[in-house]
Motif scaffolding. Structure first.
Motif, PDB file in Angstrom:
ATOM      1  N   ALA A 221      43.689 -70.788  -6.192  1.00  0.00           N
ATOM      2  CA  ALA A 221      44.975 -71.468  -6.270  1.00  0.00           C
ATOM      3  C   ALA A 221      44.764 -72.969  -6.452  1.00  0.00           C
ATOM      4  O   ALA A 221      45.583 -73.647  -7.063  1.00  0.00           O
ATOM      5  CB  ALA A 221      45.802 -71.182  -5.020  1.00  0.00           C
ATOM      6  N   GLY A 222      43.648 -73.480  -5.935  1.00  0.00           N
ATOM      7  CA  GLY A 222      43.334 -74.902  -6.079  1.00  0.00           C
ATOM      8  C   GLY A 222      42.930 -75.290  -7.479  1.00  0.00           C
ATOM      9  O   GLY A 222      42.925 -76.473  -7.822  1.00  0.00           O
ATOM     10  N   GLY A 223      42.540 -74.330  -8.320  1.00  0.00           N
ATOM     11  CA  GLY A 223      42.204 -74.630  -9.707  1.00  0.00           C
ATOM     12  C   GLY A 223      40.852 -74.136 -10.172  1.00  0.00           C
ATOM     13  O   GLY A 223      40.636 -73.968 -11.367  1.00  0.00           O
TER      14      GLY A 223
ATOM     15  N   SER B 193      39.351 -74.466   3.281  1.00  0.00           N
ATOM     16  CA  SER B 193      40.095 -75.444   4.084  1.00  0.00           C
ATOM     17  C   SER B 193      39.282 -76.690   4.384  1.00  0.00           C
ATOM     18  O   SER B 193      39.825 -77.684   4.844  1.00  0.00           O
ATOM     19  CB  SER B 193      40.576 -74.803   5.385  1.00  0.00           C
ATOM     20  OG  SER B 193      39.468 -74.355   6.143  1.00  0.00           O
ATOM     21  N   GLY B 194      38.006 -76.656   4.146  1.00  0.00           N
ATOM     22  CA  GLY B 194      37.145 -77.805   4.396  1.00  0.00           C
ATOM     23  C   GLY B 194      35.695 -77.385   4.224  1.00  0.00           C
ATOM     24  O   GLY B 194      35.396 -76.297   3.735  1.00  0.00           O
TER      25      GLY B 194
ATOM     26  N   CYS C 142      30.754 -86.091  -1.930  1.00  0.00           N
ATOM     27  CA  CYS C 142      31.551 -85.332  -2.891  1.00  0.00           C
ATOM     28  C   CYS C 142      31.956 -86.218  -4.063  1.00  0.00           C
ATOM     29  O   CYS C 142      32.295 -87.392  -3.878  1.00  0.00           O
ATOM     30  CB  CYS C 142      32.800 -84.783  -2.208  1.00  0.00           C
ATOM     31  SG  CYS C 142      32.399 -83.669  -0.842  1.00  0.00           S
ATOM     32  N   GLU C 143      31.897 -85.631  -5.252  1.00  0.00           N
ATOM     33  CA  GLU C 143      32.294 -86.317  -6.471  1.00  0.00           C
ATOM     34  C   GLU C 143      33.134 -85.371  -7.310  1.00  0.00           C
ATOM     35  O   GLU C 143      33.012 -84.153  -7.191  1.00  0.00           O
ATOM     36  CB  GLU C 143      31.074 -86.726  -7.300  1.00  0.00           C
ATOM     37  CG  GLU C 143      30.204 -87.767  -6.653  1.00  0.00           C
ATOM     38  CD  GLU C 143      29.019 -88.126  -7.526  1.00  0.00           C
ATOM     39  OE1 GLU C 143      28.739 -89.321  -7.639  1.00  0.00           O
ATOM     40  OE2 GLU C 143      28.389 -87.207  -8.093  1.00  0.00           O
TER      41      GLU C 143
ATOM     42  N   GLU D 249      39.486 -82.467  -0.540  1.00  0.00           N
ATOM     43  CA  GLU D 249      40.053 -82.180  -1.858  1.00  0.00           C
ATOM     44  C   GLU D 249      39.123 -81.269  -2.666  1.00  0.00           C
ATOM     45  O   GLU D 249      39.569 -80.309  -3.296  1.00  0.00           O
ATOM     46  CB  GLU D 249      40.262 -83.509  -2.600  1.00  0.00           C
ATOM     47  CG  GLU D 249      40.613 -83.407  -4.053  1.00  0.00           C
ATOM     48  CD  GLU D 249      40.548 -84.769  -4.735  1.00  0.00           C
ATOM     49  OE1 GLU D 249      40.130 -84.822  -5.897  1.00  0.00           O
ATOM     50  OE2 GLU D 249      40.913 -85.791  -4.103  1.00  0.00           O
ATOM     51  N   ALA D 250      37.841 -81.563  -2.622  1.00  0.00           N
ATOM     52  CA  ALA D 250      36.866 -80.779  -3.387  1.00  0.00           C
ATOM     53  C   ALA D 250      36.826 -79.333  -2.906  1.00  0.00           C
ATOM     54  O   ALA D 250      36.797 -78.397  -3.716  1.00  0.00           O
ATOM     55  CB  ALA D 250      35.485 -81.409  -3.269  1.00  0.00           C
TER      56      ALA D 250
END
Length: 147
Positions: free
Chosen positions: A119-121, A51-52, A62-63, A43-44
């Motif tokens: 695109a993810g933000g 993609s990863g 990850c946080e 997600e991060a």
């Protein structure tokens, strides 16, 4: 006149509830701007249109921090050549330097403005690198965020 009071009450009650909710939410957190919680590394990285994790990355944590803005903190270890190869592919033109790194314990860093935004933000990414004692391994903090 009665209609006016009904209208005032209808508007005042939701406003009072929202105000109470905001104050209690702020009061329930020691620092409302520091709402860290564990996140999926997939997600991060997707937030920064990746993609990863980079190939060869290991020991990742990850946080996510959210309040008014969103930012992720991805920490991983990777061989220095793998880091350089990934940066060249993922963010062409990005170079790691040491002139403007903070804190002083950082060996190299980069700031990337994403134009256009991911695109993810994410709108930007900060990268801090500390080289480990073996000389071949880098501990990387990858922090995509919006503004």
């Amino acid at each position: 006149m009665k209609r006016a009071w009904v209208l005032v009450a209808a508007l005042a009650l939701p406003l009072a509830w929202l105000s109470w909710k905001a104050v209690t939410d702020l009061g329930n957190s020691a620092d409302p701007l520091s709402t860290r919680k564990p996140a999926s590394c997939t997600e991060a990285m997707r937030y920064a249109d990746q993609s990863g994790l980079p190939p060869g990355a290991r020991d990742a944590t990850c946080e996510v921090m959210t309040w008014l803005d969103t930012s992720y903190d991805v920490e991983f270890r990777i061989a220095r050549p793998d880091l350089d190869a990934w940066l060249a592919t993922a963010y062409p033109g990005t170079t790691l330097g040491s002139d403007f790194c903070h804190p002083d314990t950082v060996d190299a860093c980069a700031h990337i403005e994403l134009e256009p935004s991911a695109a993810g933000g994410a709108e930007a990414i900060d990268i801090d690198v500390r080289y480990e004692e073996d000389g071949n391994t880098a501990l990387v903090n990858f922090r995509p965020f919006d503004v």
